[in-house]
Design an enzyme around this catalytic site. Sequence first.
Site, PDB file in Angstrom:
ATOM      1  N   HIS A 296       0.848  -1.189   0.000  1.00 24.55           N
ATOM      2  CA  HIS A 296       0.000   0.000   0.000  1.00 24.55           C
ATOM      3  C   HIS A 296       0.885   1.241   0.000  1.00 24.55           C
ATOM      4  CE1 HIS A 296      -3.370  -2.556   1.955  1.00 24.55           C
ATOM      5  NE2 HIS A 296      -3.644  -2.373   0.679  1.00 24.55           N
ATOM      6  N   PHE A 470       4.094   0.113   4.896  1.00 21.89           N
ATOM      7  CA  PHE A 470       4.692  -1.072   5.520  1.00 21.89           C
ATOM      8  C   PHE A 470       3.791  -2.303   5.443  1.00 21.89           C
ATOM      9  CE2 PHE A 470       5.876   2.625   8.454  1.00 21.89           C
ATOM     10  CZ  PHE A 470       6.911   3.045   7.637  1.00 21.89           C
ATOM     11  N   HIS A 471       3.203  -2.562   4.264  1.00 21.03           N
ATOM     12  CA  HIS A 471       2.322  -3.719   4.098  1.00 21.03           C
ATOM     13  C   HIS A 471       2.777  -4.637   2.961  1.00 21.03           C
ATOM     14  CE1 HIS A 471      -1.227  -1.152   5.862  1.00 21.03           C
ATOM     15  NE2 HIS A 471      -0.350  -1.513   6.787  1.00 21.03           N
ATOM     16  N   PRO A 472       4.047  -5.015   2.862  1.00 21.50           N
ATOM     17  CA  PRO A 472       4.450  -5.896   1.762  1.00 21.50           C
ATOM     18  C   PRO A 472       3.869  -7.304   1.917  1.00 21.50           C
ATOM     19  CG  PRO A 472       6.256  -5.652   3.314  1.00 21.50           C
ATOM     20  CD  PRO A 472       5.186  -4.694   3.748  1.00 21.50           C
TER      21      PRO A 472
END
Length: 535
Positions: A296, A470-472
């Site tokens: 995101h 920080f949503h890998p």
Amino acid sequence: MRDLGAWDYVIVGAGTAGCVLANRLSEDPNVKVLLLEAGKKDNYIWIHIPVGYLHCIGNPRVDWGFKTAADPGLNGRELIYPRGKVLGGCSSINGMIYMRGQAWDYDHWRQLGLTGWGWEDILPYFRKSEDHYAWDNELHGQGGDLRVEEQRISWELLDAFRDACEQMGIPKTKDFNSGDNFGSAYFQVTQKSGLRWNGAKAFLRPVRDRPNLKVVTEAHVSRIDFENGQANGLDLEVAGEASKLTVEGELILAAGAIGSPQLLELSGIGNPDILKKAGVEPRFEMRSVGENLQDHLQLRPVFKVRNVLTMNEMANSWIGKAKIGLEYLFKRSGPMAMAPSQLGVFAKTDPSFETANVEYHVQPLSLSKFGEPLHSFPAMTASVCNLRPESRGHVHITSADKSDHPEILPNYLSAEADRRVAADAIRLTRRIMAAPAMQPYQPEEHLPGPDLTSEEELVKAAGDIGTTIFHPVSTCRMGVDEASVVDGRLKLRGFDNIRVVDASVMPTITSGNTNAPTVMIAEKGSDMIREDRLN
């Protein structure tokens, strides 16, 4: 060489998923479970104070310290890419937001052929792990391991933003986690009495004394060893000492969207061209490993305001800082108890979307970029991200050395649809800030700047002010097709005793923050592993 012995289950990574797996699998006293974590124990004070993420991100004590490659979509910028290197993993340094996503996300997974992964299938797993402060019903659970509470804060400016959203047709809601998160509310968080409730506290500490569970920290795995086409051990270092172990049952990778594909590639599993270039001998061809990276991208519009208190003034004053500290010391509330983002809004940039397609993380503060001081003037940030990006990136090793960071290239804004949503998201933000409820505060756009109006200008501005939230996910994609990395039971294709159980297996990114879905995946994965052992 140190020999750690033989184990029925070896779990690589003691982040969110690894802590859940260790808890659930060690419930069976007849199996031996080993949990490996490259980082140290979660005894750093700033892990537990919610605002301590400011001291954790970028800190080598608890963060791997990754960076992205220069990203064309961000006009050539590199970004820091925090990932937890500590017991609890990213749940020890993240924003603590409890967000499941939308029912549509999981029903879409089921439509891709992944039987058992629809909303009705996975809802019981969300309820199982949850200890909700108020609700025990068909959607929420109490008595689980993961504490979910309200934030202990209130801001006039954020309340006004909610009112403005309502004036724009975005309703107020009480629950983002019902399957439809359209609306606005203060985020609920994984905290307990004003303290962070990470995966280690929730799932690991209560079972650390089980005789069949061993947790080893500072254990950095180099590669998987194979015999007859199956995993039979690991090469690793423990506190710098060369070590080995034997896998008698299953090897479970729970190292996350960066660590899991990295370990597979270091072990010779991946695209042969990439492996050879990195100096690794290809052993098993699997070209999708490390591909399909999704994240995101948050755009951070900043607006100066007047006639209202913001964090900028408080943090730039010694009196303000003292008040903040004293409030937390005596009440466990106030700014030190805040998650990085306080108010959430899920909205549609275009009415043609079936469900909300963007998420706001609204904050009564502003700064030029993470790690820098707050601005000297009163301001707020209406961060907004595209929930379902079409852009795809990759994570790949560049050398055979486990200590060398892989190349991380998200390829943000490479898809035309993402560029369109980015421009529309900035326009929507401006409309909200122009609503009557915000006018007492005389909002004035600081970033990206009110003079930028054309599609081309707004897309370029998105590249200038965009950053990871920080949503890998999705680098070991789950699927029914032969190109997927794991199947619907999370087994690595071609292997009977290797699974991947973490955020890397998501076929597509969920419509919200990704920690709660990772807990769910680990809960469901644990059941699958136990079922397959019995069969």
